[in-house]
Design an enzyme around this catalytic site. Sequence first.
Site, short mmCIF file in Angstrom:
data_model
loop_
_atom_site.label_atom_id
_atom_site.label_comp_id
_atom_site.label_asym_id
_atom_site.label_seq_id
_atom_site.Cartn_x
_atom_site.Cartn_y
_atom_site.Cartn_z
N ASP A 77 41.80 43.05 44.03
CA ASP A 77 43.25 43.62 44.42
C ASP A 77 43.16 44.47 45.68
O ASP A 77 44.14 44.58 46.46
CB ASP A 77 43.93 44.39 43.28
CG ASP A 77 43.42 45.85 43.16
OD1 ASP A 77 42.36 45.82 43.42
OD2 ASP A 77 43.98 46.53 42.31
N GLU A 78 41.75 44.45 46.03
CA GLU A 78 41.34 45.43 47.31
C GLU A 78 41.79 44.68 48.62
O GLU A 78 41.95 45.28 49.62
CB GLU A 78 40.36 46.17 47.47
CG GLU A 78 39.88 46.90 46.03
CD GLU A 78 38.64 47.78 45.81
OE1 GLU A 78 37.95 48.16 47.13
OE2 GLU A 78 38.09 48.02 44.71
#
Length: 357
Positions: free
Chosen positions: A135-136
Amino acid sequence: MTTVFVTGGAGFIGSALVRLLIANSDWRIINIDKLTYAGNLESLAAVADHPRHVFSRSDICDRAALDRLFAEHRPDGVIHLAAESHVDRSIHGPGEFIATNISGTFTLLEAARGYWLGLDDSAKAAFRFQHVSTDEVYGSLGATGLFTETTPYSPNSPYSASKAASDHLVRAWMHTYGLPVLVTNCSNNYGPCQFPEKLIPLMINNALAAKPLPIYGRGDNVRDWLYVDDHAEALRLVFERGVPGETYNIGGGAERTNLQVVDSLCRLLDLQRPRSDGRSYSELKRFVADRPGHDQRYAIDAGKIARELGWVPRESFESGLARTVAWYLANGDWIAHVESGEYQHWLEKNYAERGVA
Ligand code: NAD
Ligand code: TYD
């Protein structure tokens, strides 16, 4: 029998996935891992001798080795986890992240495409290249809101930028060449066999050694935590039922500040392994200089994978964290070998015994 390549299968999430697939499926797993500092065959001890598990010490940047593996094992798909994965390391030395996460993914895509082009039409349509991401890539959230599959990419660290680049390559290989790909973007994982450089195992390890617990900045950065076996289940489901070309966000719905995480760990350790002087582990907490460019908050909307594939995490953060602490307490050898470097020697011994090249 379904044959699947799992890259990075000696790492934290990859080994959990391999253990799950050997225990709960009839798939044959070809585990492709270079065994960097983060790769640990001790995490695969439970499946090492299983007839459906084949380990190959190979680098995803090595096209010739990949071509040989595709030709020999003729897989039905690839689940690609091999990567450099630690943000702090990417800040100190980004080169390996570019090499493995970007060039390595490119090399693996090209090897997969070369093999896939030689399949018949039905095998071609059934083939899957599943890319495991983070998700980064979406950047950092403010106090509110969640990452969805349509959140624009805005990576901030060398690690997340390298993962974003690899996500784009994978997507482009479907758009341009028709390779059936899937992408998953997951929140922070925790659980057994995680290298003690990431927040949770580092804190457990330091606490047990009575070393300071270094909390970056004010400890108010938020991560959305997912127990690793829940991630592994989601990856299996996406491989089996996901729609090629789609992205699936995976998250635990368990947002905590880093300080909350460390406090929970200290409470669990106080209960499960009280200190001999009766004092709390929380006395070891120290606020230290912040990470450069530290993303403030990550949080996932996992509604799509829940609606479309019926996935929901089984562990709550409380139950998963208690299991994790119990695992580290019961597996002192695993962590001692990592700490001393002994696991690397174990590897050498293991190769010799197993004839692993
Ligand atoms: P890890 O660092 O524990 O394991 C990575 C594995 O990849 C190691 O076994 C290592 O030996 C192997 N590897 C590294 N370079 C290689 C190369 N060139 N060729 C072959 N193998 C190589 O990582 P992890 O935490 O298990 O993460 C696995 C994947 O999941 C990564 O792609 C990561 O970006 C992604 N991910 C991780 C998290 C998390 O919280 N850990 C969250 C979301 C996504
Ligand atoms: P980490 O486990 O490195 O994962 P990521 O950076 O990919 O989210 O770090 C999780 C959070 O914990 C992050 O906000 C940084 C913080 N952190 C500390 O405060 N102290 C530490 O020693 C480490 C390793 C991380």
